[in-house]
Design a protein around this motif. Structure first.
Motif, mmCIF file in Angstrom:
data_model
loop_
_atom_site.group_PDB
_atom_site.id
_atom_site.type_symbol
_atom_site.label_atom_id
_atom_site.label_comp_id
_atom_site.label_asym_id
_atom_site.label_seq_id
_atom_site.Cartn_x
_atom_site.Cartn_y
_atom_site.Cartn_z
ATOM 1 N N CYS A 152 35.606 34.760 47.501
ATOM 2 C CA CYS A 152 34.570 35.723 47.101
ATOM 3 C C CYS A 152 34.982 36.347 45.769
ATOM 4 O O CYS A 152 36.174 36.480 45.482
ATOM 5 C CB CYS A 152 34.474 36.786 48.203
ATOM 6 S SG CYS A 152 33.710 38.338 47.714
ATOM 7 N N VAL A 153 33.995 36.688 44.960
ATOM 8 C CA VAL A 153 34.304 37.469 43.752
ATOM 9 C C VAL A 153 33.472 38.748 43.792
ATOM 10 O O VAL A 153 32.285 38.715 44.123
ATOM 11 C CB VAL A 153 34.029 36.656 42.455
ATOM 12 C CG1 VAL A 153 32.554 36.318 42.300
ATOM 13 C CG2 VAL A 153 34.525 37.420 41.245
ATOM 14 N N ALA A 154 34.126 39.866 43.527
ATOM 15 C CA ALA A 154 33.415 41.145 43.468
ATOM 16 C C ALA A 154 33.510 41.670 42.042
ATOM 17 O O ALA A 154 34.596 41.698 41.459
ATOM 18 C CB ALA A 154 34.049 42.154 44.435
ATOM 19 N N TYR A 211 37.165 40.769 40.761
ATOM 20 C CA TYR A 211 38.231 40.713 41.756
ATOM 21 C C TYR A 211 37.962 39.513 42.655
ATOM 22 O O TYR A 211 36.948 39.471 43.338
ATOM 23 C CB TYR A 211 38.262 41.991 42.598
ATOM 24 C CG TYR A 211 38.545 43.244 41.812
ATOM 25 C CD1 TYR A 211 37.500 43.974 41.217
ATOM 26 C CD2 TYR A 211 39.846 43.715 41.645
ATOM 27 C CE1 TYR A 211 37.754 45.116 40.482
ATOM 28 C CE2 TYR A 211 40.106 44.871 40.914
ATOM 29 C CZ TYR A 211 39.063 45.566 40.332
ATOM 30 O OH TYR A 211 39.312 46.702 39.597
ATOM 31 N N PHE A 212 38.901 38.567 42.641
ATOM 32 C CA PHE A 212 38.751 37.403 43.530
ATOM 33 C C PHE A 212 39.408 37.733 44.864
ATOM 34 O O PHE A 212 40.547 38.184 44.907
ATOM 35 C CB PHE A 212 39.391 36.163 42.890
ATOM 36 C CG PHE A 212 38.612 35.668 41.716
ATOM 37 C CD1 PHE A 212 38.978 36.014 40.418
ATOM 38 C CD2 PHE A 212 37.478 34.882 41.895
ATOM 39 C CE1 PHE A 212 38.242 35.568 39.326
ATOM 40 C CE2 PHE A 212 36.738 34.427 40.809
ATOM 41 C CZ PHE A 212 37.123 34.789 39.522
ATOM 42 N N ARG A 236 44.072 39.422 45.020
ATOM 43 C CA ARG A 236 44.991 38.299 44.840
ATOM 44 C C ARG A 236 44.658 37.238 45.873
ATOM 45 O O ARG A 236 44.603 37.514 47.059
ATOM 46 C CB ARG A 236 46.442 38.736 45.051
ATOM 47 C CG ARG A 236 46.998 39.596 43.959
ATOM 48 C CD ARG A 236 48.469 39.763 44.156
ATOM 49 N NE ARG A 236 49.184 38.578 43.742
ATOM 50 C CZ ARG A 236 49.964 38.510 42.668
ATOM 51 N NH1 ARG A 236 50.095 39.557 41.887
ATOM 52 N NH2 ARG A 236 50.601 37.414 42.380
ATOM 53 N N LEU A 237 44.487 36.030 45.368
ATOM 54 C CA LEU A 237 44.214 34.928 46.279
ATOM 55 C C LEU A 237 45.535 34.334 46.750
ATOM 56 O O LEU A 237 46.570 34.522 46.109
ATOM 57 C CB LEU A 237 43.394 33.852 45.552
ATOM 58 C CG LEU A 237 42.008 34.300 45.069
ATOM 59 C CD1 LEU A 237 41.393 33.215 44.194
ATOM 60 C CD2 LEU A 237 41.104 34.608 46.245
ATOM 61 N N ASN A 285 53.608 37.226 46.089
ATOM 62 C CA ASN A 285 53.536 35.977 46.873
ATOM 63 C C ASN A 285 54.615 35.959 47.944
ATOM 64 O O ASN A 285 54.383 35.618 49.094
ATOM 65 C CB ASN A 285 53.701 34.752 45.959
ATOM 66 C CG ASN A 285 52.498 34.526 45.079
ATOM 67 O OD1 ASN A 285 51.487 33.985 45.513
ATOM 68 N ND2 ASN A 285 52.570 34.979 43.846
ATOM 69 N N GLN A 286 55.816 36.351 47.524
ATOM 70 C CA GLN A 286 56.920 36.393 48.488
ATOM 71 C C GLN A 286 56.686 37.465 49.534
ATOM 72 O O GLN A 286 57.031 37.292 50.703
ATOM 73 C CB GLN A 286 58.222 36.666 47.747
ATOM 74 C CG GLN A 286 59.142 35.487 47.710
ATOM 75 C CD GLN A 286 60.603 35.900 47.608
ATOM 76 O OE1 GLN A 286 60.923 36.856 46.905
ATOM 77 N NE2 GLN A 286 61.464 35.205 48.284
ATOM 78 N N SER A 287 56.097 38.581 49.115
ATOM 79 C CA SER A 287 55.798 39.650 50.065
ATOM 80 C C SER A 287 54.839 39.145 51.139
ATOM 81 O O SER A 287 54.992 39.438 52.324
ATOM 82 C CB SER A 287 55.168 40.851 49.350
ATOM 83 O OG SER A 287 56.081 41.421 48.442
#
Lengths: 637, 665
Positions: free
Chosen positions: B404-406, B413-414, B426-427, B482-484
């Motif tokens: 989705c994109v807002a 914001y993807f 964040r995707l 990403n690691q989180s």
């Protein structure tokens, strides 16, 4: 009456569903069993009616509460069937957390899907259904009626389906005619069954309640059934028109033998090939080697499991004609080739697998096999053959099938034997490295590497059959250096004490990691890896742990430096000894320019007490990890 | 013969043994049967001697059917290619459509100097109904071994007409000759996209193309007087292309052609930018018109009113509302399949059952955002590991996932609500693959590249106590997003395992110290970085006179990930990286730094920078070490691979600083 109605009437007569539990309010689950549980079997009612060894009906009503998304799989219906086990009826109901019914699903609402990926051709299918409901917790109840064409398929009942699944209540009832003698064995069940005679029927029943969820341990000791289970054996068994008994391993073996006998007839052309290849061989062992290589060259593994084909092999003529077969067919074919050469051999049923293999129970015959290999007993020697492998040398079994009980199939019945066990003395790497290093870190030199057992086998496959990229990757992974090039590489592959053994010599030019401060040089003395996986501690270990594979790695590295130095700091010598492993690390510096590092890591297979587990984790995580550098001070010239 | 044919029509399969030599190209077999290596590529386990694929849209029994024909001949050179003789093909079959016909199979072996042909038994061809309208037919060629040549051909008849199979000229084996042809009624315009190294040369006839020596050739027939349009592409001597490490999908770089039927309205000759834009609009419109995709977003969806109102009741800020709605969907709707593009259920069912796949969940998110007055639209993309989507032509098969994109305050914001671990804006890493399409009235494209996936982490060690007898360090690690995400998932699934892993990692790093006070911060908030903290206490065996301090405790670079190798594919990375390590310590009063290594900086152009800075103040006796590895580029060409390898080699040789602390004289 139409056949389908007749069957439905019969099933209704067989299975009375009175007195069933249907209160699925989640609040009623005992907190004592909820810990670690992602799902809870609220009730499982299993009824088995044995009409004859080839006509058996089963009815199950299962209610499972899915507590959270990790337990979602438990709420999805996936019930398998094939030509030998058919589903007569299946339906399901969804309840909310309070136990209120929300939705129902009938057979026609369910998908019918073929099993994919389990073999080249299989006829197993399954009914699949998902209520697509995620308001946790919720309960799915389903009922399933099956017709089973052989007792063989209903011998074992695992009452707790998974580690993270608690069980509130389960009942298993088996109703069988008096002439059918059925034995049972309980695994991890404290409750005792009841046996009673009703007319000409015997009824076995057992109820188990309040099984908490548990967790799977790393390095668990292999068991036949690690979770609660009831297993049956019987004196009357029939499949594919072949009758037998399964009251002990001898009977099981005889039954399997009878099911598969007389399928080892080779066409004349193939018989001639056998004689052409082996008539000039000087020993039985040589004949085995020659014929095994022939099998590996001219056949391949293709799994075709249709109908009874999961248990009855395709005959030797088929494999001879097509050049392929599954493990049964290839083992049977190899057995036929050896028979023609005058060498008796026997198929062996095994549960194959690396980390999750199931252990046979010597006391109770049960259907715990998924693979077939071949045993060739030669005087003073036994040669084991993995007939599905194009690479394994004759006589060597990989971790897929080694070190476990198997059932040897002979004309007089089955015999439990054990496949070879390989210890740390058999799985070995010995590396001798000699290098000359400059102050800049540039180094040149050579290495002699011997790998045998499981290490030899892996290296053998890459060196013999790998692409140049695979070989490049193998050579680039030997040394832990920032960069190096293998200038020359030679190797030979042999079988030593029946173990695949690879000897290599190589010459390299490369760079070590050296910090030159002007007054001192610092560098890592260890340039080869031991590659031990990081283990997770488990302070609350209760059960013993098992190390299945023992191995040893011995490294001797000699680095001769340009110039003269004094050792300001050398990493300390380490000697660690435990029942499960040993580690030695001995650096020394001599003649002002020669650093020698001897390192030995040994992992010892065996079963150990749980109290030792945290030591084992620490040992494995720390061994081979060298953080201390060598610090040398330059001498004035 | 007639009887055989009439029986054949009733069967699902028709099997014909090649009845005479004319059906088999014996010269071809004779030429290659004795070969045991392919000199141009000695690594090759097999060589495709010849293959041809064709698609014909034909009218059969009053309906248009797609007839897919394949013929392939392969020479086996090594044992690992023997399994290529196990053939399977999937096809769709519904009601009375979908069947396989005209299967021809043969294996050729050299036996005492004679070529022996081995046929396949009819009973050895299997057809399985997989369910959901899919079938699979398969067979295993007999007596295939190293040295064999085998060939097979078959025809698949299905009703599907829009999505045609892609044809790969290039695969893991070298190919001597490969062709693909399409025959399509002129009422159905089609478009194609080719990807090849040599340019296709056009010929006017097959005969000309056969006689020419061109490596890539094509011919087309599209005359108004003809019923069908026809095109053929051919390639000779195609080298193998094999998957390499540190790369995306090999199919992105393999030579291929993709063909797609267009609607009669589209004018395929208009492939200028305006024409292309028009075609993409058509494509987008089609998705918008699908009931379970875009159409339902136009409805009032009043079933969402109460929920959206309660979520947004306390705030008026659009961004805050978007975050709240996003978090609601993430936490309350179970996602059964984290990657999907083909929703099976409408959003009302998904909302009621609290369950859906990724497409369904993200479409629900779009609807809820719109309900809150926020501009939002679905976005389709191709995920990592699949062939990438590209702008050249709208190909349905190119995309496999919906997010989705807002649009809020001019910023896009993807969003992907398929997992509660995904941060707002964040995707997941596998979505950053480049070209994507926004499915709204504007029908524009979007670029979601791996360069937008920035990973910044900091590892800090503060030595709070340091004497000749002991040392205490406070360790703080700020993980990248990403690691989180990965760690939060592990924390939920197996917190014991995570704790154990952390413990082991720290122990391995610190060599003999005692680890205590491990804390994990921000574990409940996926929109923030996870922070790990612990204390490491060491007691030395005896008071030291000389202390060697490893200036690289974390080992930002411990091995060279890019070992020397010949490279055909580019190196592709999933994210930009910025990893820092900071250490600070106050030296004991009676200690001083004897040797101060010089700082290091290594660059790979402006794409990757490594810095190692050591600062020491003699006045205050305070030492600080900073190391940083920053990579802004996520794509390196094959020719840059060697430079990449050399960069890491240089970093490893430079990064080995040991600080020497000594007692003051």
């Amino acid at each position: 009456m139409r056949p389908i109605l007749l069957l439905a009437t019969l099933l209704a007569t067989i299975f009375c569903h009175a007195g069933e539990r249907t209160d699925y309010n989640v609040a009623n689950i005992s907190p004592a069993i909820l810990k670690q549980a992602n799902a809870v079997i609220r009730n499982r009612d299993i009824k088995v009616k044995v009409m004859s060894p080839t006509e058996i009906y089963t009815y199950e009503k299962v209610a499972v509460t899915v507590m959270d998304d990790k337990g979602a799989d438990a709420g999805r219906i996936e019930e398998y069937y094939d030509k030998l086990v058919t589903i007569e009826e299946i339906k399901a109901t969804l309840y909310d957390r309070a136990g209120k019914e929300i939705k129902r699903a009938k057979r026609r609402d369910m998908q019918d899907i073929a099993v994919y990926g389990e073999g080249f051709v299989v006829d197993t299918r399954y009914k699949s259904f998902d209520f697509h409901y995620a308001n946790y917790p919720y309960t799915v109840e389903y009922e399933i009626e099956r017709r089973v064409s052989s007792f063989f398929f209903i011998l074992d009942w695992e009452l707790q389906p998974d580690y993270n699944c608690a069980v509130e209540h389960v009942t298993l009832e088996m109703n069988y005619p008096a002439g059918q003698d059925i034995k049972y064995k309980l695994y991890h069940i404290a409750e005792q069954p009841q046996l009673k005679t009703v007319g000409e029927q015997t009824v076995f029943s057992i109820t188990v309640a309040n099984l908490p969820a548990t967790k799977r341990d790393a390095f668990a000791v292999r068991e036949t059934y690690p979770l609660p289970a009831v297993v049956f054996s019987t004196n009357k068994l029939e499949m594919g028109g072949v009758a037998g008994t399964m009251q002990n391993w001898n009977g099981f073996g005889k039954f399997y033998y009878d099911l598969n006998k007389e399928r080892d007839v080779l066409p004349e052309e193939r018989k001639a090939t056998v004689h052409q290849l082996t008539d000039t061989c000087r020993s039985a062992r040589e004949k085995v080697d020659v014929l095994y290589r022939y099998l590996q060259k001219y056949t391949r593994y293709v799994s075709i499991q249709l109908g009874i084909g999961g248990w009855q092999t395709l005959d030797a003529a088929f494999v001879s004609k097509t050049g392929y077969g599954d493990c049964k067919a290839l083992s049977n074919y190899m057995m036929a080739l050896l028979k023609e050469a005058g060498i008796p051999a026997y198929q062996a049923l095994v549960y194959a697998g690396r980390s999750n293999a199931v252990q046979m129970d010597p006391d109770l015959a049960s259907n715990v096999f998924n693979h077939v290999i071949l045993c060739v007993p030669i005087q003073k020697d036994t040669v084991w053959l993995e007939c599905t492998s194009g690479e394994l040398p004759a006589g060597y079994l990989s971790d897929f099938t080694h070190d476990r009980h198997v059932l040897l199939i002979t004309p007089s019945g089955g015999t439990v034997v054990r496949t070879p066990h390989y210890s740390f003395a058999d799985n070995k790497v010995v590396r001798k490295v000699q290098l000359k290093m400059k102050e800049s870190g540039e180094l040149t030199g050579g290495a002699a590497i011997m790998q045998c057992g499981s290490f030899g086998y892996k290296a053998d496959i890459i060196l013999r059959t790998g692409t140049s990229r695979d070989k490049e990757k193998l050579l680039n992974g030997i040394f832990n250096l920032p960069a190096y090039k293998v200038e020359k590489h030679e190797y030979n592959i042999q079988s030593v004490r029946k173990l695949p053994t690879v000897n290599e010599t190589l010459h390299i030019n490369g760079t070590s990691v050296v910090t030159n401060s002007g007054k001192r040089i610092f560098f890592d003395p260890v340039i080869t890896d031991i590659n031990i996986a990081t283990l997770i501690p488990d302070e609350n270990r209760v059960k013993p742990f098992s190390i299945r594979e023992g191995y040893e790695i011995v490294d001797t590295t000699v680095i001769t430096l340009e110039g003269k130095y004094e050792a300001e700091h050398l990493p300390k010598t380490i000697t660690v000894k435990h029942p499960f492993g040993e580690y030695e690390y001995t650096p020394s510096f001599e003649n002002g320019n020669t650093l020698t590092v001897i390192r030995r890591y040994r992992q010892i297979d065996g079963v150990y007490q749980p109290e030792l587990y945290s030591q084992f984790v620490k040992f494995a995580n720390n061994a081979g990890r060298v953080t201390e550098k060598v610090v040398l001070v330059k001498k004035e010239s | 013969m007639k009887r055989f044919l009439s029986l054949a029509l009733l069967c699902v399969f028709v099997f014909t043994v090649p009845s005479d030599a004319q059906e088999v190209d014996n010269d071809f077999v004779k030429k290659y049967i004795a070969e045991d290596v392919y000199l141009s590529d000695t690594d090759a386990s097999a060589v495709v001697l010849y293959e041809k694929g064709s698609i014909e849209i034909a009218e059969i029994a009053n309906r248009y059917m797609q007839v897919y024909k394949v013929r392939r001949m392969l020479k086996v050179l090594k044992a690992d290619a023997v399994d290529e003789a196990n053939i399977s093909e999937f096809y769709r079959s519904t009601a009375m459509t979908g069947y396989v016909s005209n299967v021809k199979v043969a294996t050729y072996n050299l036996n005492n100097g004679q070529i022996v042909q081995i046929p396949l038994e009819k009973s050895a061809i299997y057809n399985t109904d997989l369910g959901n309208g899919y079938h699979e037919f398969k067979f295993a060629l007999p007596q295939v071994k190293v040295g064999s040549i085998f060939e097979y051909s078959y025809e698949v008849y299905t009703a599907a007409v829009m999505l045609l199979p892609s044809w790969y000229f290039q695969n893991e084996y070298p190919t001597l000759r490969t062709e693909y042809e399409v025959t399509i009624p002129r009422g159905y315009p089609f478009a194609y996209v080719t990807q090849s190294t040599p340019t296709f040369k056009h010929f006017n006839s097959k005969k000309e193309a056969d006689y020419a020596s061109s490596e890539a050739y094509t011919l087309s027939i599209d005359h108004p007087s003809e019923r069908n349009a026809y095109m053929l592409w051919g390639r000779r001597n195609v080298p193998a292309m094999r998957q390499e490490p540190h790369a995306g999908n090999v199919a992105d770089y393999a030579e291929k052609v993709e063909v797609q039927i267009q609607s009669p309205d589209a004018n395929v000759s208009m492939l200028d930018s305006a024409g292309l834009k028009k075609l993409w609009k058509e494509y987008t419109r089609e998705l918008l018109s699908r009931k379970k995709f875009g159409k339902q977003l136009e409805y009032d969806n009043n079933f969402l009113d109460q929920t959206v109102s309660s979520i947004t009741a306390q705030q008026t800020d659009k961004l805050a509302n978007a975050k709240s709605i996003y978090r609601y969907v993430c936490n309350n709707i179970r996602c059964s399949d984290s990657i999907s593009i083909n929703p099976q259920r409408d959003i009302e069912k998904v909302f009621t059952s609290k369950d859906g796949d990724a497409a369904e969940v993200n479409l629900l998110l779009v609807a809820m955002l719109r309900k809150a007055g926020i501009r939002a639209s679905p976005v389709i993309l191709s995920t990592w590991g699949r062939p990438k989507a590209y702008h050249a032509y709208p190909m349905y098969n190119n995309f496999n996932h919906t997010v989705c994109v807002a649009n809020i305050g001019g910023t896009k914001y993807f969003l992907d609500a398929s997992s509660k671990y995904n941060a707002f804006g964040r995707l997941p890493y596998y979505c950053y693959t480049g070209y994507a399409r926004v499915i709204d009235e504007d029908g524009d494209y979007a670029i979601i590249s791996s360069k937008q996936n920035r990973e910044k982490s900091v590892f800090a060690i503060k030595v709070t106590e340091f004497t000749r007898n002991s040392m205490v360090m406070q360790v703080t690690q700020h993980l990248g997003m990403n690691q989180s995400r990965f760690m939060r998932k592990l924390l939920d699934e197996d917190s014991v395992k995570l704790a154990g892993l952390l413990n082991s990692r720290i122990e391995m790093m610190n060599d003999g110290g005692e680890v205590s006070k491990i804390t994990i911060e921000n574990s409940a908030d996926p929109d923030t970085n996870l922070i790990f903290r612990c204390t490491i206490s060491k007691k030395f065996e005896k008071p030291f006179d000389v202390f060697y301090l490893n200036a690289d405790q974390l080992r930002l670079v411990s091995t060279n990930p890019y070992k020397p190798m010949k490279r055909l594919m580019p190196v592709e990375m999933l994210l930009q990286e910025d990893e820092s390590y900071v250490m600070s310590l106050q030296l004991p009063e009676n200690m001083e730094l004897e040797e101060l290594p010089k700082s290091v900086k290594v660059n790979f152009e402006d794409k990757i920078t490594f810095r190692h800075l050591i600062n020491y103040s003699k006045e205050t006796n305070f030492l600080s070490i900073t190391a940083q590895l920053k990579r802004t580029e996520t794509f390196f060409t094959p020719s840059e691979y060697e430079l990449l390898s050399q960069f890491y080699e240089k970093v490893l040789t430079e990064l080995n600083h040991v600080l020497v602390l000594k007692s003051k004289s």
